[in-house]
Design an enzyme around this catalytic site. Structure first.
Site, PDB file in Angstrom:
ATOM      1  N   ASN A 225       0.705  -1.207  -0.094  1.00  0.00           N
ATOM      2  CA  ASN A 225       0.178   0.036   0.099  1.00  0.00           C
ATOM      3  C   ASN A 225       0.823   1.072  -0.011  1.00  0.00           C
ATOM      4  O   ASN A 225       1.995   1.273   0.041  1.00  0.00           O
ATOM      5  CB  ASN A 225      -0.916   0.058   1.377  1.00  0.00           C
ATOM      6  CG  ASN A 225      -0.377  -0.165   2.512  1.00  0.00           C
ATOM      7  OD1 ASN A 225       0.425   0.908   2.889  1.00  0.00           O
ATOM      8  ND2 ASN A 225      -0.453  -1.324   3.247  1.00  0.00           N
ATOM      9  N   ALA A 289       1.104   1.610  11.694  1.00  0.00           N
ATOM     10  CA  ALA A 289       1.542   0.807  10.544  1.00  0.00           C
ATOM     11  C   ALA A 289       0.195   0.500   9.703  1.00  0.00           C
ATOM     12  O   ALA A 289      -0.916   0.355  10.104  1.00  0.00           O
ATOM     13  CB  ALA A 289       2.217  -0.571  10.731  1.00  0.00           C
ATOM     14  N   PRO A 321      -3.135 -11.188  10.584  1.00  0.00           N
ATOM     15  CA  PRO A 321      -3.487 -11.126  11.972  1.00  0.00           C
ATOM     16  C   PRO A 321      -3.666  -9.879  12.086  1.00  0.00           C
ATOM     17  O   PRO A 321      -3.005  -8.793  11.480  1.00  0.00           O
ATOM     18  CB  PRO A 321      -2.305 -11.678  12.683  1.00  0.00           C
ATOM     19  CG  PRO A 321      -1.191 -11.812  11.712  1.00  0.00           C
ATOM     20  CD  PRO A 321      -1.662 -11.810  10.164  1.00  0.00           C
ATOM     21  N   LYS A 354     -13.915   1.186  15.110  1.00  0.00           N
ATOM     22  CA  LYS A 354     -12.765   0.775  15.468  1.00  0.00           C
ATOM     23  C   LYS A 354     -12.277   0.756  16.733  1.00  0.00           C
ATOM     24  O   LYS A 354     -11.555  -0.362  17.089  1.00  0.00           O
ATOM     25  CB  LYS A 354     -11.491   1.396  14.606  1.00  0.00           C
ATOM     26  CG  LYS A 354     -11.167   0.552  13.256  1.00  0.00           C
ATOM     27  CD  LYS A 354     -10.447   1.452  12.188  1.00  0.00           C
ATOM     28  CE  LYS A 354     -10.917   1.009  10.758  1.00  0.00           C
ATOM     29  NZ  LYS A 354     -10.164   1.603   9.615  1.00  0.00           N
ATOM     30  N   LYS A 358     -11.292  -2.924  18.019  1.00  0.00           N
ATOM     31  CA  LYS A 358     -10.076  -3.409  18.150  1.00  0.00           C
ATOM     32  C   LYS A 358      -9.675  -3.520  19.775  1.00  0.00           C
ATOM     33  O   LYS A 358      -8.707  -4.118  19.965  1.00  0.00           O
ATOM     34  CB  LYS A 358      -9.227  -2.208  17.677  1.00  0.00           C
ATOM     35  CG  LYS A 358      -9.502  -1.972  16.207  1.00  0.00           C
ATOM     36  CD  LYS A 358      -8.284  -2.764  15.149  1.00  0.00           C
ATOM     37  CE  LYS A 358      -8.685  -2.283  13.702  1.00  0.00           C
ATOM     38  NZ  LYS A 358      -7.491  -3.097  12.778  1.00  0.00           N
TER      39      LYS A 358
HETATM   40  N1  CTP Z   1      -3.800  -2.812  12.182  1.00  0.00           N
HETATM   41  C1  CTP Z   1      -3.054  -3.917  12.750  1.00  0.00           C
HETATM   42  N2  CTP Z   1      -3.127  -5.219  11.976  1.00  0.00           N
HETATM   43  C2  CTP Z   1      -3.836  -5.462  10.788  1.00  0.00           C
HETATM   44  C3  CTP Z   1      -4.775  -4.167  10.249  1.00  0.00           C
HETATM   45  C4  CTP Z   1      -4.608  -2.953  10.926  1.00  0.00           C
HETATM   46  O1  CTP Z   1      -2.452  -3.811  13.702  1.00  0.00           O
HETATM   47  N3  CTP Z   1      -3.976  -6.391  10.087  1.00  0.00           N
HETATM   48  C5  CTP Z   1      -3.896  -1.654  12.993  1.00  0.00           C
HETATM   49  C6  CTP Z   1      -3.315  -0.368  11.957  1.00  0.00           C
HETATM   50  O2  CTP Z   1      -2.026  -0.346  12.214  1.00  0.00           O
HETATM   51  C7  CTP Z   1      -4.120   0.708  12.490  1.00  0.00           C
HETATM   52  C8  CTP Z   1      -5.578   0.022  12.959  1.00  0.00           C
HETATM   53  O3  CTP Z   1      -5.302  -1.299  13.067  1.00  0.00           O
HETATM   54  O4  CTP Z   1      -3.460   1.252  13.911  1.00  0.00           O
HETATM   55  C9  CTP Z   1      -6.609   0.486  11.930  1.00  0.00           C
HETATM   56  O5  CTP Z   1      -6.047  -0.075  10.435  1.00  0.00           O
HETATM   57  P1  CTP Z   1      -6.999   0.454   9.213  1.00  0.00           P
HETATM   58  O6  CTP Z   1      -6.198  -0.394   8.087  1.00  0.00           O
HETATM   59  O7  CTP Z   1      -7.576   1.676   9.226  1.00  0.00           O
HETATM   60  O8  CTP Z   1      -8.111  -0.552   9.711  1.00  0.00           O
HETATM   61  P2  CTP Z   1      -8.498  -2.102   9.483  1.00  0.00           P
HETATM   62  O9  CTP Z   1      -8.409  -2.903  10.642  1.00  0.00           O
HETATM   63  O10 CTP Z   1      -7.751  -2.615   8.316  1.00  0.00           O
HETATM   64  O11 CTP Z   1     -10.196  -2.102   8.848  1.00  0.00           O
HETATM   65  P3  CTP Z   1     -10.693  -1.541   7.364  1.00  0.00           P
HETATM   66  O12 CTP Z   1      -9.603  -1.968   6.515  1.00  0.00           O
HETATM   67  O13 CTP Z   1     -11.861  -2.188   7.447  1.00  0.00           O
HETATM   68  O14 CTP Z   1     -10.599   0.082   7.474  1.00  0.00           O
END
Ligand code: CTP
Length: 426
Positions: A225, A289, A321, A354, A358
């Site tokens: 990304n 990240a 994960p 979130k 989370k």
């Molecule tokens: N994050 C993480 N591990 C993942 C996905 C996300 O630790 N596999 C953490 C990111 O570092 C960030 C938060 O979760 O602090 C939100 O990440 P984001 O990409 O905005 O959300 P997602 O959980 O991926 O949800 P979505 O893609 O549905 O918005």
């Protein structure tokens, strides 16, 4: 940013570097906001900007010579720093950084800096190879450990035609950094208010994730990304600047490792999780990240080739994960866990969802995407701070300023916990 710079006295040192021309614009911005600006121009600096233009913009004499009988009688190198609230060195050449690190007093600027008892902010500017040279790294580290603040440098094209980290931050960014220091109360009286008023995090261990992850499809292709890692790195740097013991687990980025930070470079989400778990126990985790949500179910061992029929390969993915979720529910859960929410729409609504989903304590939400790929790779961020109790619009600021604001919030959080524990003990 709340305050303007009215009545703030800034002593600006302009050292030798092509970026000196940007300092003229910095003077203009500072004066426009009400600051009083005095300037020391080094000999090197005077090859790039003239004392006359500096003086005209400052509306003050310019100080250039340690041995000037007139200047020493009227002002003197000691009084220059005593009468300032903040000292800014912009551009700060590799040479002046080395002089500061080693306590050399060879000209007016270095002598004043050695005698200074005021907060110092420096904006380095040099060729990228000079910036990453071990000698400069050691010098910068030493200055950071003494509480000297940095603005930049940024990565980009250099006047010499090369590309890399070492470009001086833009005047507007340095100006914002000065305002950020003012907001944090980091100007004022001796001795070294930067150190005494800093939010000390000395006994705390912090874990920060940064950058994207790359998930292999085959040996040459991956899912990734646009994350640059700038925000996560800036947070790690700010936490380290304020004394925390920081482990940064970073996906692939073009950024140099932050100073004074244990940096572990990984590629995939699984590697990132393993490195994070290995860094436990810790007191604070900040997940900045942009972890890839999915990876290939079975990455090909050899490069996937096109066939004669032009068959389009079907990707089979499985979920990665969720590191933020895992850390928030871990047996060794850090006392404070913060995550980011990068959203293309409905920022606050999704971010609040979130926070609950989370299980973390704070979410820093920002809008991403759009035609200009907003936020990715940029130096600015507009963040909303969200906890169970509050939603706070931090406004637009540099990613370094976001790092510092978050660090201040973390310091306040631990101070409050300590206060509650002391109250309970009484
Ligand atoms: N994050 C993480 N591990 C993942 C996905 C996300 O630790 N596999 C953490 C990111 O570092 C960030 C938060 O979760 O602090 C939100 O990440 P984001 O990409 O905005 O959300 P997602 O959980 O991926 O949800 P979505 O893609 O549905 O918005």
């Amino acid at each position: 940013m709340t305050q303007n710079l009215k009545d703030l006295s800034i002593l600006l040192v302009i050292s030798g570097g092509i970026a000196a021309y940007k300092s003229l614009e910095l003077i203009r911005l500072l004066k426009k906001d009400g600051a009083k600006v005095r300037c020391i121009l080094t000999e090197g600096g005077s090859h790039f900007v003239t004392p006359l233009s500096v003086s005209a913009l400052c509306e003050e004499p310019v100080y250039t010579d340690l041995w000037s009988l007139k200047d020493e009688t009227e002002m003197g190198h000691i009084r220059l720093s005593r009468e300032a609230d903040l000292i800014v060195v912009a551009p700060a050449s590799a040479n002046i950084i080395a002089q500061m690190a080693h306590g050399l007093a060879q000209d007016l600027a270095s002598t004043m800096l050695l005698a200074a008892n005021k907060p110092i902010l420096i904006a380095p500017a040099m060729n990228h190879a000079m910036w990453v040279n071990d000698a400069t790294c050691t010098n910068v580290n030493s200055l950071k450990n003494r509480g000297i603040k940095f603005a930049g440098p940024e990565e980009g094209d250099m006047a010499c035609g090369e590309h890399g980290p070492g470009r001086m931050s833009e005047p507007g960014t340095i100006f914002d950094r000065i305002k950020g220091l003012l907001d944090e109360g980091m100007t004022g009286d001796s001795p070294h208010p930067l150190i005494t008023s800093s939010p000390h995090l000395k006994s705390l261990r912090a874990l920060v994730t940064s950058g994207p992850t790359y998930e292999s499809l085959d040996p040459v292709r991956f899912i990734g990304n646009r994350s640059s890692g700038k925000q996560g790195h800036a947070i790690a740097q700010a936490l380290a600047d304020f004394g925390a013991d920081v482990t940064l687990v970073s996906g692939p980025t073009a950024l140099p490792d932050p100073f004074g930070v244990r940096t572990i470079r990984v590629e995939t989400a699984q590697e990132m999780l393993a490195a994070c778990e290995a860094a436990l126990p810790c007191d604070i985790a900040v997940c900045a990240a942009a972890v890839s949500d999915w990876r290939a179910s079975a990455p090909a061992e050899q490069k996937i080739k096109k066939d004669a029929e032009g068959t389009i390969p079907q990707l089979s993915l499985k979920e990665n994960p969720d590191i933020l979720y895992i850390l928030s529910h871990h047996a060794q859960r850090p006392a404070l866990v913060a995550g980011f929410a990068a959203e293309t729409q409905g920022v606050l609504e999704h971010a609040k969802g979130k926070l609950a989903r989370k299980g973390c304590d704070w979410i820093l939400a920002n809008q991403v995407g759009g035609d200009d790929k907003k936020v990715f790779g940029e130096d600015e961020n507009h963040v909303y701070f969200i906890s169970a109790k509050t939603t706070d619009d931090w406004g637009a600021m540099s990613k370094s300023a976001v790092g510092e604001r978050l660090t201040q919030a973390i310091a306040d959080y631990f101070k409050a916990i300590k206060g509650q524990m002391n109250d309970a003990a009484e």
